[in-house]
Every structure is written in C-alpha cells, then in structure tokens.
Scaffold this motif. Structure first.
Motif, short mmCIF file in Angstrom:
data_model
loop_
_atom_site.label_atom_id
_atom_site.label_comp_id
_atom_site.label_asym_id
_atom_site.label_seq_id
_atom_site.Cartn_x
_atom_site.Cartn_y
_atom_site.Cartn_z
N ASN A 41 31.67 42.74 41.28
CA ASN A 41 32.25 42.78 39.94
C ASN A 41 33.28 43.90 39.76
O ASN A 41 33.77 44.13 38.68
CB ASN A 41 31.16 42.90 38.87
N PHE A 97 35.03 42.74 36.80
CA PHE A 97 36.29 42.04 37.01
C PHE A 97 36.07 40.66 37.63
O PHE A 97 35.20 40.50 38.48
CB PHE A 97 37.19 42.86 37.95
N ARG A 121 38.68 39.13 39.22
CA ARG A 121 39.45 39.23 40.46
C ARG A 121 38.74 40.15 41.45
O ARG A 121 38.18 41.16 41.08
CB ARG A 121 40.86 39.76 40.18
N GLU A 175 42.98 43.92 43.72
CA GLU A 175 44.18 44.24 42.94
C GLU A 175 45.08 45.08 43.83
O GLU A 175 44.61 45.89 44.62
CB GLU A 175 43.84 45.03 41.67
N ARG A 190 44.91 43.56 32.87
CA ARG A 190 44.56 42.38 33.68
C ARG A 190 43.11 41.97 33.41
O ARG A 190 42.80 40.79 33.28
CB ARG A 190 44.81 42.66 35.15
N TYR A 191 42.22 42.93 33.36
CA TYR A 191 40.80 42.67 33.10
C TYR A 191 40.62 41.91 31.78
O TYR A 191 39.94 40.89 31.72
CB TYR A 191 40.04 43.99 33.06
N SER A 237 39.30 38.10 31.49
CA SER A 237 37.88 38.04 31.14
C SER A 237 37.59 37.63 29.70
O SER A 237 36.48 37.23 29.40
CB SER A 237 37.23 39.41 31.39
#
Length: 177
Positions: free
Chosen positions: A26, A88, A90, A93, A140-141, A145
């Motif tokens: 995560n 996360f 992804r 990164e 981005r998170y 999310s």
C-alpha cells in the motif's frame, strides 16, 4: 508497518533509487533521480538558460535529496495510512529533479531544486524537500483513491479557481499528517 530501505542503483540519467518497499503493497516504491533531460526541455521550451553550476550542483546533490526523502518518507506514509485507512493504489512512482525555474508538478512529478541549490540562490533547509515531494505524491494519491470532484468541499467552493480546488483536500490531508 515495516519499511525496507533499498540499495542505491546507478542509471544512465544519474542515481535512481527506490525509496521504500512495503510488503503489504500500500506504499509505492519511489524512484528519484536528477534529470538532465528536463533541464534541456526547460531551456528549449521556456527559454530559461540554466547555468552549468546549477546543473552540476543538482546532479551532485541528488544523493543528499534522496537520502532526505528516505529519512522522512516513512513518517509521511505511515501517518497517511494510519489517518486515512488506505494506502496508494499505484505500486511505483517516479520523481524527476530539475534545476529548471518552474513550480513543482504532479503529472509527471517534477521537483525543481531552486529552493535548495546554492547556485540558484536557494537557502531553504533540505527537510522541506520531502514535504514538497510528498505534496506532489498526495495529488496523485487523492486523484487515484478518491472521487474528490464530487465532495461537499468542492461543491462549497466550486466558484474558486482550479488551483484552489486542486489543493482543498490535499492541504487538509497534508496539514493533518
């Protein structure tokens, strides 16, 4: 939660390092390097010449910036997961460091080093670097999310400009952490 530091790897564009690895999956592995390519793009597109001492210092000090991120990031990530209950989406990164005089951005993640490079008049303490990196990762998170565009906060401030709207949730999360 357990974080493992990874050994620094050398790549053709400079030093690239995964900052964290998390067996639970995560927390993303963060790869970071100084990008001469973005310096060239900056000079060509924005017509901003970057003096050689700034490029040299940015490239030379990338290990220092990476080490600062490795030191600070476990706190940020643990607090994020603990406070929001999810990590996360992804798994990785990539962050490029540059001497270009631009604001930091989240897509792609570009972190200008002007605040910290002596050759560019930077005088800020290096611990602020990690805060800027985490800020861009949070953009981005949140976009991956959560569906923040439909939140009550966005509805309440819908007449604000895009810059404000893009930072309402982010700054609340960053301040909380």
């Amino acid at each position: 939660m357990r974080f493992l530091s990874i050994v620094l790897l050398l790549a053709c564009s400079g030093c690239v390092t995964p900052a964290l690895s998390n067996p639970q999956g995560n927390i993303p592995v963060v790869y970071m390097s100084y990008s001469s390519l973005f310096d060239q793009v900056c000079e060509n597109i924005f017509h901003q010449p970057i003096l050689l001492p700034a490029k040299t210092e940015g490239h030379r000090r990338q290990i220092e910036f990476i080490n600062q991120w490795q030191k600070d990031s476990p706190f940020f990530f643990r607090a994020l997961v603990r406070r929001l209950g999810r990590g996360f989406i992804r798994k990785e990164e990539t962050i490029s460091l540059t001497s270009c005089n631009i604001p930091s951005v989240s897509d792609p993640i570009l972190i200008p080093l002007k605040r910290w490079l002596i050759a560019l008049g930077g005088k800020e303490p290096i611990y602020g670097f990690s805060d800027v990196v985490f800020h861009e990762l949070l953009h981005r998170y949140l976009s991956y999310s959560y569906n923040i565009n439909k939140s009550a906060l966005i509805r309440k401030y819908q007449k604000e400009n895009q810059q404000v709207l893009a930072h309402l949730h982010l700054m609340a999360v960053q301040k909380m952490i």
